[in-house]
Motif scaffolding. Structure first.
Motif, short mmCIF file in Angstrom:
data_model
loop_
_atom_site.label_atom_id
_atom_site.label_comp_id
_atom_site.label_asym_id
_atom_site.label_seq_id
_atom_site.Cartn_x
_atom_site.Cartn_y
_atom_site.Cartn_z
N ASN A 338 -4.92 7.12 1.48
CA ASN A 338 -3.59 7.31 2.07
C ASN A 338 -2.46 6.85 1.13
OD1 ASN A 338 -4.75 8.35 4.33
ND2 ASN A 338 -4.39 6.57 5.63
N LYS A 339 -2.49 7.43 -0.08
CA LYS A 339 -1.45 7.12 -1.05
C LYS A 339 -0.97 8.41 -1.70
CE LYS A 339 -3.03 2.47 -2.35
NZ LYS A 339 -3.47 1.60 -3.47
N ILE A 340 0.27 8.36 -2.23
CA ILE A 340 0.80 9.46 -3.02
C ILE A 340 1.25 8.91 -4.36
CG2 ILE A 340 1.56 10.78 -1.01
CD1 ILE A 340 4.45 9.92 -1.72
N GLY A 341 1.25 9.80 -5.35
CA GLY A 341 1.75 9.43 -6.67
C GLY A 341 3.00 10.21 -6.99
N ILE A 342 4.01 9.52 -7.47
CA ILE A 342 5.26 10.18 -7.85
C ILE A 342 5.75 9.62 -9.18
CG2 ILE A 342 5.91 10.53 -5.42
CD1 ILE A 342 8.01 8.36 -5.77
N PHE A 343 6.54 10.44 -9.88
CA PHE A 343 7.20 9.98 -11.09
C PHE A 343 8.63 9.58 -10.73
CE2 PHE A 343 3.84 12.55 -12.98
CZ PHE A 343 3.40 11.73 -14.01
N VAL A 344 8.93 8.29 -10.99
CA VAL A 344 10.28 7.79 -10.80
C VAL A 344 10.85 7.60 -12.20
CG1 VAL A 344 11.75 6.00 -9.82
CG2 VAL A 344 9.60 6.63 -8.67
N GLY A 345 11.67 8.56 -12.59
CA GLY A 345 12.06 8.57 -14.00
C GLY A 345 10.82 8.87 -14.83
N GLU A 346 10.51 8.00 -15.79
CA GLU A 346 9.32 8.19 -16.60
C GLU A 346 8.15 7.36 -16.10
OE1 GLU A 346 10.40 7.30 -20.59
OE2 GLU A 346 11.71 9.06 -20.83
N ASN A 347 8.37 6.58 -15.04
CA ASN A 347 7.33 5.70 -14.53
C ASN A 347 6.54 6.38 -13.42
OD1 ASN A 347 8.24 3.58 -16.23
ND2 ASN A 347 9.80 3.02 -14.69
N TYR A 348 5.24 6.20 -13.44
CA TYR A 348 4.37 6.72 -12.40
C TYR A 348 4.11 5.62 -11.39
CZ TYR A 348 0.32 8.86 -10.14
OH TYR A 348 -0.55 9.39 -9.22
N GLU A 349 4.44 5.88 -10.13
CA GLU A 349 4.28 4.87 -9.09
C GLU A 349 3.51 5.45 -7.92
OE1 GLU A 349 8.11 3.41 -8.01
OE2 GLU A 349 8.65 2.79 -10.05
N THR A 350 2.85 4.56 -7.17
CA THR A 350 2.12 5.00 -5.97
C THR A 350 2.68 4.30 -4.73
OG1 THR A 350 0.44 3.25 -6.20
CG2 THR A 350 0.00 5.37 -7.29
N TYR A 351 2.63 5.04 -3.61
CA TYR A 351 3.14 4.51 -2.35
C TYR A 351 2.14 4.84 -1.25
CZ TYR A 351 7.56 3.78 -4.74
OH TYR A 351 8.52 3.35 -5.60
N SER A 352 1.93 3.85 -0.36
CA SER A 352 1.00 4.03 0.76
C SER A 352 1.73 4.65 1.95
CB SER A 352 0.40 2.68 1.17
OG SER A 352 -0.32 2.11 0.10
N TYR A 353 0.94 5.28 2.81
CA TYR A 353 1.47 5.80 4.07
C TYR A 353 0.41 5.62 5.13
CZ TYR A 353 -1.39 9.90 2.98
OH TYR A 353 -2.45 10.73 2.69
N ASP A 354 0.81 5.76 6.40
CA ASP A 354 -0.17 5.65 7.49
C ASP A 354 0.12 6.74 8.51
OD1 ASP A 354 1.99 4.77 9.01
OD2 ASP A 354 1.48 2.65 8.76
N GLU A 355 -0.58 6.65 9.66
CA GLU A 355 -0.45 7.70 10.66
C GLU A 355 0.95 7.77 11.26
OE1 GLU A 355 -1.72 3.94 12.62
OE2 GLU A 355 -2.38 5.11 10.87
N ALA A 356 1.75 6.71 11.13
CA ALA A 356 3.11 6.70 11.68
C ALA A 356 4.14 7.26 10.72
CB ALA A 356 3.50 5.28 12.09
N THR A 357 3.77 7.48 9.47
CA THR A 357 4.71 7.99 8.48
C THR A 357 5.08 9.44 8.79
OG1 THR A 357 3.76 6.56 6.78
CG2 THR A 357 5.13 8.39 6.02
N ALA A 358 6.36 9.72 8.75
CA ALA A 358 6.83 11.08 9.01
C ALA A 358 6.98 11.84 7.70
CB ALA A 358 8.18 11.02 9.74
#
Length: 912
Positions: A338-358
């Motif tokens: 339950n994570k996604i990966g995104i590029f914030v500028g040149e940095n690669y970051e991951t963020y968690s989500y759960d069943e309540a995330t819209a």
């Protein structure tokens, strides 16, 4: 004393006791009302077992200064009304205040009816209140020794109105600050009436002031013996809720995580709770006393909702700052766990989500994570109201959409070239379109103008741009052309479309016909002609049937003052001469409009007038007579009265018409008997009625406008009115009636108290206009504007241009500066459209009694010879003390009151 909570106070008990007091006005009402019957102590009927209100109290208007606090507590079940009234200006008794304190402290579980018998003999209270007073003594909220010295010779201890000093003591003791208060007893309060405050009360007053819970009144006085009203206590309790740990089963405070039509979602103690809202749900914000709107509630702000069974009865924004942080980046991919990966500028970051995330697309619609394509720009929103900083939403800010779907057109914006649709899943989405958009219906190519809200469609999108729209069903269309023919059975219509082609359409059973100047027009009012027919806009439904016909142009010509040469009743052919003696021939038919001084004209009735020499006004298209009017009167202004030559000249439009008379004509003027030509003057607006042969003046009716107040509506559209205390009556069934805003009304919609301007033709009412009346207090005035505070508390600055009349002390003045601040006025428009202010008469009296049957009050006579002591009350009399609205029934013998009267009728009572 004004109670005010200090929202930065360190004590969470600030309101525990005093706020409890309002509970005595709630569920215990039935027992208290019963006590008044059993003990004969005169318990007010105000305290009754009335369920919590589902709507507004009739005596708490929108904008009332305590509206917010009254309704929050009402919906929480802390206070109730009686028969739809709250009675905000009524005083609270000691036994009620004590009961309030116990209930708000949530100490009712400690009540013990056995201990109630131990009350001191001088502390007489109703049976219902005894356990509460006994518990208050036990908790130290009231002091037994102090209360033993209270004078109860005029009223029982329980029925004694709670004074400001007494409430202050109850407040401080409920905060467990009795010792702190006593330590300040030797200090002056600083109020100018410090000597009037008891020695044992000074410390409590000092402490209440230092805690910002109490303030003085006008003149830097504390007024220790003054009473505390229901509205004041309700406000006090409501503000104190933020400083107490007391919870209520139907009150939830949390953070907004969802806002949809008809629903608010809050996260309360980590759980999502849904509340239904509707148009009647009241919204407020913490720092404002006036109503807010639903749009003031934003996502992730802190909100309190009062309601039950999933329905919100009251919504208050506690903190309007969104409790979220935002991170924007380019979506890379979804990850396990339950994570996604995104590029914030040149940095690669991951963020968690759960069943309540819209997961939300750029249109605000719910989507799945799998719907987000790589390289989409997304925004990750994380809440900051918990240590976990959970991801509450992942929103696509821009992404590529390629899809086909079914849906319904919601909105078309041709200026922005966007179309909003509700898709098959019920979500709303918006896409751009360009000139290549292909719109079809049953293999016919349509235009964007043919897309109507509610049309069912199938659509395709490529690269986020609409490519095709296929209408699933017919749509409403509009076409323009010339009306040629209405079928004999009125089921078909033939018209010449703009461009020249003839087309026939079926009519629906009752198509709407719109013709400017003709009310409730029908098909018979339309002009059909291959060359000169009405220019119309036709509305076609999905079955290609005509549902609406609007005339947008007519080519008919007027011809006024023509003279009849002949008329053939068999062929219906009319021959006339115009003013230049040029002959014209017209044909009359069943569609020709007729007018010959009767309420129900017919062609057969008209024919008897179409003799040689008769004067007519008519309109025509080609050789068709569209309307024929036998001239039987002229309306205009008098330009000359020649009594020696026996003729009268009237300027009607741009034409001067001179008509002779043989004998002096009847002159009719409203409210004047025996009028003659000598009562008329040049410039008067008149209606001149001709004799049967149209050759002489028969009657001259002066057109006047008079203003009245409606007294009663009687049978057969007859109304009884008064003006300057004189009563008269007349029928208005033949008059044109309009309301305050110019809307058409019926005689039954007139009500007693309405101010009306009546236009008379002689003695006959021809038009009745309801005049807006504004009753208010003047709070500021200059040469061009007046600021008024209306009885509902709203303030309005009224610019005044043109003529003005100020009726004051029997004189009529013409300057706004004749008004003074504090004047009570009735603002209206006079018959000449000038703004008129009538200043109310002011009297200071002592109240004696109220006569409910006669709807009047009696005041104390100033001398035995004084006969002016009985006054009628207006239908909406405003009774108040300061900003507190009172009822007439709440006034007591010897109360000092100020009366404001108009025509000896009381419109306002101000209790001193």
């Amino acid at each position: 004393m004004t109670f005010k909570y200090n929202h930065t106070s360190h004590s969470k008990k600030v309101v525990s006791a005093v706020l409890a007091g309002m509970m005595a006005l709630s569920a215990g009402g039935a027992a208290m009302a019963a006590e008044s019957t059993e003990t004969g102590q005169g318990q007010t009927a105000a305290i009754t077992n009335t369920a919590a209100p589902t709507g507004l109290f009739s005596d708490i208007k929108v904008g009332y200064w305590a509206e917010k606090h009254v309704y929050k507590l009402a919906y929480q079940g802390i206070l109730l009304g009686n028969n739809g009234l709250f009675r905000p200006g009524d005083a609270v008794t000691q036994q009620e205040a004590v009961t309030m304190a116990i209930r708000f402290m949530n100490q009712e579980g400690q009540l013990n009816t056995d201990t109630a018998a131990a009350l001191p003999t001088n502390m007489e209270v109703g049976n219902y209140f005894k356990p509460y007073v006994a518990l208050a003594l036990q908790l130290g909220l009231i002091d037994k020794t102090e209360e033993s010295t209270v004078d109860v010779s005029k009223t029982s201890w329980g029925q004694k109105p709670a004074s400001r000093e007494w409430i202050t003591k109850l407040l401080i003791r409920s905060l467990d600050k009795d010792a702190e208060a006593k330590a300040q007893n030797n200090q002056s309060t600083g109020f100018t009436d410090n000597a009037s405050i008891s020695e044992s009360g000074k410390g409590y007053v000092n402490l209440a002031v230092s805690l910002d819970l109490a303030k003085g009144v006008e003149g830097n006085k504390f007024n220790p013996t003054g009473s505390v009203t229901r509205a004041q206590l309700a406000t006090f309790f409501s503000r104190g809720e933020s400083l107490t740990d007391t919870t209520y089963p139907n009150t939830s405070t949390g953070y907004v995580t969802g806002l949809k039509d008809g629903q608010i979602t809050l996260v309360v103690d980590g759980k999502a709770v849904n509340f239904a809202v509707n148009s009647s749900t009241p919204y407020f914000t913490k720092d404002s006393e006036t109503r807010a709107s639903a749009t003031d509630v934003k996502l992730y702000t802190k909100v309190m909702v009062v309601g039950s069974a999933g329905g919100a009865s009251y919504v208050e924004v506690v903190d309007a700052t969104p409790q979220v942080e935002s991170v924007e980046g380019t979506f890379a991919r979804s990850l396990s766990g339950n994570k996604i990966g995104i590029f914030v500028g040149e940095n690669y970051e991951t963020y968690s989500y759960d069943e309540a995330t819209a997961f939300i697309d750029q249109n605000g619609n719910a989507i799945k994570l799998s719907d987000i394509t790589a390289d989409s720009i997304i925004e990750v929103l994380r809440e900051t109201f918990s240590t976990d900083k959970k991801t509450v939403a992942i929103r696509v800010k821009s992404g590529i959409v390629n899809k086909s779907d079914n849906g319904v057109i919601a909105e078309v914006s041709t200026s922005g070239k966007t179309i909003k649709l509700v898709n098959a899943a019920g979500a709303t989405e918006q896409f751009a379109y360009n000139d290549n958009l292909l719109i079809t219906y049953q293999n016919r190519i349509m235009s964007v103008a043919d897309l109507k809200a509610g049309s069912a469609v199938k659509y395709t999108v490529k690269d986020s741009v609409l490519q095709t729209i296929t209408l699933s069903q017919g749509v409403e269309q509009s076409v323009r052309g010339t009306l040629v023919e209405i079928g004999g059975n009125q089921s078909t219509l033939t018209f010449k479309r703009e461009g020249g082609s003839l087309e026939a359409k079926l009519l629906t059973e009752k198509p709407e016909v719109i013709i400017n100047g003709i009310q409730d027009a029908t098909l018979n009012d339309l002009i059909t002609d291959a060359t000169n027919g009405d220019q119309v806009e036709l509305t076609l439904n999905s079955d290609d049937q005509v549902t609406r016909i609007q005339v947008i142009g007519r080519q008919m010509e007027p011809m006024n003052g023509v003279t009849v040469v002949s008329y053939n009743s068999k062929t219906k052919v009319l021959t006339v001469l115009d003013n230049n003696k040029k002959p014209f021939v017209f044909t009359l038919d069943e569609k020709t409009k007729l007018d010959y001084n009767t309420t129900k004209p017919t062609l057969a009735g008209l024919e008897s007038f179409l003799n040689d020499g008769r004067k007519l006004d008519l309109t025509y298209v080609g050789t068709r007579a569209l309307s024929v009017k036998v001239i039987y009167k002229y309306e205009g202004t008098i330009s000359n009265i020649d009594t020696s030559g026996k003729k009268i000249s009237v300027l009607s439009g741009n034409q001067t018409i001179t008509v002779p008379y043989t004998t002096a004509p009847t002159v009719e003027i409203y409210n004047k008997s025996g009028a003659s030509l000598g009562d008329l003057k040049i410039g008067d607006k008149v209606t001149v009625t001709l004799g049967a042969n149209q050759d002489v003046v028969q009657k001259v009716a002066l057109n006047t406008v008079a203003q009245f107040e409606v007294v009663a509506l009687e049978a057969n559209s007859r109304i009884r009115v008064k003006s300057d205390l004189l009563t008269s009556q007349f029928y208005v069934d033949q008059a044109v009636l309009t309301g305050e805003s110019g809307q058409t009304i019926t005689p039954s919609q007139l009500t007693a108290g309405n101010l009306i301007n009546v236009t008379f033709e002689g003695a006959t009412p021809k038009a009745v206009q309801v005049v807006k009346r504004t009753l208010a207090e003047v709070t500021a005035v200059d040469a061009s504007s007046v600021t008024l505070k209306q009885f509902n508390g709203q303030t309005e600055t009224v610019p005044v241009s043109g003529s003005v009349k100020v009726v004051k002390s029997g004189s009529t003045l013409t300057s706004l500066t004749s008004l003074t601040v504090g004047d009570r006025v009735e603002m209206t428009k006079d018959t000449d459209n000038s703004t008129r202010f009538r200043v109310l008469t002011v009297m200071s009296k002592q109240f004696w009694s109220y006569d409910g049957v006669g709807n009047q009050i009696l005041v104390k006579r100033e001398t035995t010879a004084d006969t002016n002591y009985r006054f009628a009350l207006g239908s909406s009399v405003f009774v108040h003390q300061g900003d507190n609205t009172l009822s007439v029934q709440s006034l007591r013998d010897n109360d000092n009151i100020v009366l404001y009267l108009l025509n000896n009728v009381i419109l306002e009572i101000q209790k001193q």
